[in-house]
Design an enzyme around this catalytic site. Sequence first.
Site, PDB file in Angstrom:
ATOM      1  N   CYS A   1       4.146  89.891  48.103  1.00  0.00           N
ATOM      2  CA  CYS A   1       3.064  89.259  49.260  1.00  0.00           C
ATOM      3  C   CYS A   1       3.034  89.983  50.660  1.00  0.00           C
ATOM      4  O   CYS A   1       4.100  90.736  50.790  1.00  0.00           O
ATOM      5  CB  CYS A   1       3.334  87.850  49.331  1.00  0.00           C
ATOM      6  SG  CYS A   1       4.825  87.598  50.527  1.00  0.00           S
TER       7      CYS A   1
ATOM      8  N   ASP B   1     -10.270  65.786  43.487  1.00  0.00           N
ATOM      9  CA  ASP B   1      -9.747  64.382  43.187  1.00  0.00           C
ATOM     10  C   ASP B   1     -10.672  63.297  43.680  1.00  0.00           C
ATOM     11  O   ASP B   1     -11.753  63.674  44.441  1.00  0.00           O
ATOM     12  CB  ASP B   1      -8.554  64.174  44.056  1.00  0.00           C
ATOM     13  CG  ASP B   1      -7.502  63.040  43.615  1.00  0.00           C
ATOM     14  OD1 ASP B   1      -6.637  62.636  43.916  1.00  0.00           O
ATOM     15  OD2 ASP B   1      -8.124  62.538  42.423  1.00  0.00           O
ATOM     16  N   SER B   2     -10.694  62.322  42.948  1.00  0.00           N
ATOM     17  CA  SER B   2     -11.832  61.253  43.164  1.00  0.00           C
ATOM     18  C   SER B   2     -11.835  60.334  44.266  1.00  0.00           C
ATOM     19  O   SER B   2     -12.781  59.685  44.418  1.00  0.00           O
ATOM     20  CB  SER B   2     -11.544  60.363  41.903  1.00  0.00           C
ATOM     21  OG  SER B   2     -10.420  59.985  41.518  1.00  0.00           O
ATOM     22  N   GLY B   3     -10.860  60.326  45.115  1.00  0.00           N
ATOM     23  CA  GLY B   3     -10.864  59.787  46.460  1.00  0.00           C
ATOM     24  C   GLY B   3      -9.856  58.467  46.563  1.00  0.00           C
ATOM     25  O   GLY B   3      -9.528  58.243  47.786  1.00  0.00           O
ATOM     26  N   GLY B   4      -9.946  57.909  45.455  1.00  0.00           N
ATOM     27  CA  GLY B   4      -9.102  56.559  45.639  1.00  0.00           C
ATOM     28  C   GLY B   4      -7.740  56.812  46.136  1.00  0.00           C
ATOM     29  O   GLY B   4      -7.279  56.103  47.102  1.00  0.00           O
ATOM     30  N   PHE B   5      -6.931  57.822  45.783  1.00  0.00           N
ATOM     31  CA  PHE B   5      -5.616  57.889  46.190  1.00  0.00           C
ATOM     32  C   PHE B   5      -5.605  58.319  47.853  1.00  0.00           C
ATOM     33  O   PHE B   5      -4.925  57.749  48.512  1.00  0.00           O
ATOM     34  CB  PHE B   5      -5.061  59.362  45.460  1.00  0.00           C
ATOM     35  CG  PHE B   5      -3.501  59.514  45.912  1.00  0.00           C
ATOM     36  CD1 PHE B   5      -3.237  60.399  46.666  1.00  0.00           C
ATOM     37  CD2 PHE B   5      -2.490  58.686  45.197  1.00  0.00           C
ATOM     38  CE1 PHE B   5      -2.108  60.633  47.242  1.00  0.00           C
ATOM     39  CE2 PHE B   5      -1.214  59.133  45.717  1.00  0.00           C
ATOM     40  CZ  PHE B   5      -1.023  59.974  46.598  1.00  0.00           C
TER      41      PHE B   5
ATOM     42  N   ASP C   1      -0.572  70.095  40.498  1.00  0.00           N
ATOM     43  CA  ASP C   1      -1.276  70.092  41.981  1.00  0.00           C
ATOM     44  C   ASP C   1      -0.025  69.635  42.926  1.00  0.00           C
ATOM     45  O   ASP C   1       0.265  68.601  42.676  1.00  0.00           O
ATOM     46  CB  ASP C   1      -2.589  69.427  42.180  1.00  0.00           C
ATOM     47  CG  ASP C   1      -2.379  68.161  42.836  1.00  0.00           C
ATOM     48  OD1 ASP C   1      -2.275  67.292  42.101  1.00  0.00           O
ATOM     49  OD2 ASP C   1      -2.235  67.964  44.280  1.00  0.00           O
TER      50      ASP C   1
ATOM     51  N   CYS D   1       9.231  90.964  46.286  1.00  0.00           N
ATOM     52  CA  CYS D   1       8.176  90.282  46.403  1.00  0.00           C
ATOM     53  C   CYS D   1       6.677  90.950  46.916  1.00  0.00           C
ATOM     54  O   CYS D   1       7.184  91.787  47.960  1.00  0.00           O
ATOM     55  CB  CYS D   1       7.899  88.864  47.035  1.00  0.00           C
ATOM     56  SG  CYS D   1       6.663  87.969  47.347  1.00  0.00           S
TER      57      CYS D   1
ATOM     58  N   ASP E   1      -9.899  56.067  39.961  1.00  0.00           N
ATOM     59  CA  ASP E   1      -8.801  55.417  39.533  1.00  0.00           C
ATOM     60  C   ASP E   1      -8.244  54.641  40.779  1.00  0.00           C
ATOM     61  O   ASP E   1      -8.576  54.986  41.930  1.00  0.00           O
ATOM     62  CB  ASP E   1      -7.689  56.107  38.790  1.00  0.00           C
ATOM     63  CG  ASP E   1      -7.029  57.061  39.672  1.00  0.00           C
ATOM     64  OD1 ASP E   1      -7.800  57.577  40.776  1.00  0.00           O
ATOM     65  OD2 ASP E   1      -5.914  57.357  39.638  1.00  0.00           O
TER      66      ASP E   1
ATOM     67  N   CYS F   1       6.487  89.638  52.737  1.00  0.00           N
ATOM     68  CA  CYS F   1       7.488  90.203  52.079  1.00  0.00           C
ATOM     69  C   CYS F   1       7.339  91.890  52.116  1.00  0.00           C
ATOM     70  O   CYS F   1       8.357  92.443  52.399  1.00  0.00           O
ATOM     71  CB  CYS F   1       7.892  89.860  50.630  1.00  0.00           C
ATOM     72  SG  CYS F   1       8.656  88.174  50.569  1.00  0.00           S
TER      73      CYS F   1
ATOM     74  N   GLN G   1      -2.810  55.080  34.447  1.00  0.00           N
ATOM     75  CA  GLN G   1      -1.863  54.690  35.142  1.00  0.00           C
ATOM     76  C   GLN G   1      -0.969  53.744  34.054  1.00  0.00           C
ATOM     77  O   GLN G   1      -0.819  53.990  32.887  1.00  0.00           O
ATOM     78  CB  GLN G   1      -2.691  53.733  36.055  1.00  0.00           C
ATOM     79  CG  GLN G   1      -3.296  54.226  36.828  1.00  0.00           C
ATOM     80  CD  GLN G   1      -3.083  55.227  37.961  1.00  0.00           C
ATOM     81  OE1 GLN G   1      -1.445  55.139  38.265  1.00  0.00           O
ATOM     82  NE2 GLN G   1      -3.339  56.296  38.418  1.00  0.00           N
TER      83      GLN G   1
ATOM     84  N   GLY H   1      -0.108  57.927  39.153  1.00  0.00           N
ATOM     85  CA  GLY H   1       0.650  56.660  39.399  1.00  0.00           C
ATOM     86  C   GLY H   1       2.035  57.374  39.494  1.00  0.00           C
ATOM     87  O   GLY H   1       3.020  56.804  39.688  1.00  0.00           O
TER      88      GLY H   1
ATOM     89  N   HIS I   1       3.423  83.689  50.993  1.00  0.00           N
ATOM     90  CA  HIS I   1       4.453  83.924  50.344  1.00  0.00           C
ATOM     91  C   HIS I   1       4.823  82.598  49.246  1.00  0.00           C
ATOM     92  O   HIS I   1       5.102  82.837  47.946  1.00  0.00           O
ATOM     93  CB  HIS I   1       5.872  84.134  51.074  1.00  0.00           C
ATOM     94  CG  HIS I   1       7.098  84.023  50.423  1.00  0.00           C
ATOM     95  ND1 HIS I   1       7.459  85.218  49.660  1.00  0.00           N
ATOM     96  CD2 HIS I   1       7.827  83.245  49.905  1.00  0.00           C
ATOM     97  CE1 HIS I   1       8.437  84.917  48.844  1.00  0.00           C
ATOM     98  NE2 HIS I   1       8.735  83.583  49.012  1.00  0.00           N
TER      99      HIS I   1
END
Length: 371
Positions: free
Chosen positions: A316, A102-106, A276, A314, A156, A319, A199, A226, A345
């Site tokens: 994993c 991610d570009s960092g602004g958030f 994500d 499962c 952004d 489990c 946005q 956004g 899990h």
Amino acid sequence: EVSITKFPADERKIIAKAHDKYKKARAGIINTRHGQIHTPAFMPVGTKGTVKAMLPESVQTTGADIILGNTYHLMLQPGAKRVFKLGGLHKFMNWSKPLLTDSGGFQVMSLSKLRKITEEGVIFNSHIDGSKFMLSPESSTEIQYLLGSTITMAFDECTPYPSTYEQAKSSMELTSRWAKRSRKAFYSRDGYGQFGIIQGSIYNDLRLKSALDLIELDFEGYAIGGLAVGEGQELMFKVLDYAPDLLPINKPRYLMGVGKPADIIGAVQRGIDMFDCVIPTRSGRNGQAFTKYGVVNIRNSKYKEDNTPLEEDCLCPACKNYTKAYLHYLVKVKEILGAMLMTWHNLMYFQKLMLRIREYIAQGKDFDFIS
Ligand SMILES: CNc1nc2cc3c(=O)[nH]c(N)nc3c(CCO)c2[nH]1
Ligand SMILES: [Zn+2]
């Protein structure tokens, strides 16, 4: 298949089957320099160059094709130049598959106390030691290059929710100007890509203008930003009822920060390819396990003598080899193994969900199952 190359993505052979309720669900493959991404895809979050409590090879066994890293955290520590000198983020963290940063602004807006947004970029004080930094379209793009990201996000401004129309308009216009500068600063290489982020908050004409501005820049993929910022699922779906269609059908569409299984299913049905979210990892560490029976809060005393696994089928480690009673105990006494097993899990659960969704789409089957 969508190949992220320096040329516009070739026609995407979307295995999209007409789905009664939504004709927009699609399954495909994104080809990158670091391997393929099967979409719809869920990206585990590895903010500081690690998916917390997981070895990278364990993340790989859950079925994840790609993980997310963060410009903001890595530029503060250990520093992008240092990671570059050490061979890049893939080598540094021993993850050889695709990485999206991610570009960092958030993160600046959500983490640093003191910050100032200017036309040039965002000036902020590190939340670690208060030292002064600036993130701009150019510096964010350069940092992501130094990290060696497979997919670079444009710099952004994530428009807060709620925002008035005027606020959302000027914020979206700033994002469009920053997208142009991000695109210009991007070092285009075969197998690497840069995604623009649209946005416009909940205003459809602003979302359209944002999409048109970014389509002109011919990114390898597009993210819908956004959202998942407090608007709630109903309003998010209202935006998703039209926003994905504003974007090129033959390029990947990434919905940032989403989400719970039901959010993912609803968004895939509206044409989203990539996700994500910190939910599987963060909630795992906090004792929440996602299962086909619903969310299990393992700290609940009803599990203290429950000698059965979270899910009997499962595969994993949690489990296969342990019981809810043991997980209950580990989480209660804050043993590190508790965080590891719960995380493992949940990541397996989310990847199984994505696998089922991809299979259902490919067979043209209704996948309106609520996991
Ligand atoms: C948890 N919700 C969420 N909404 C987001 C919205 C944005 C956004 O609009 N822009 C950028 N660059 N990142 C975003 C991120 C971080 C990635 O998960 C978000 N995360
Ligand atoms: Zn499991």
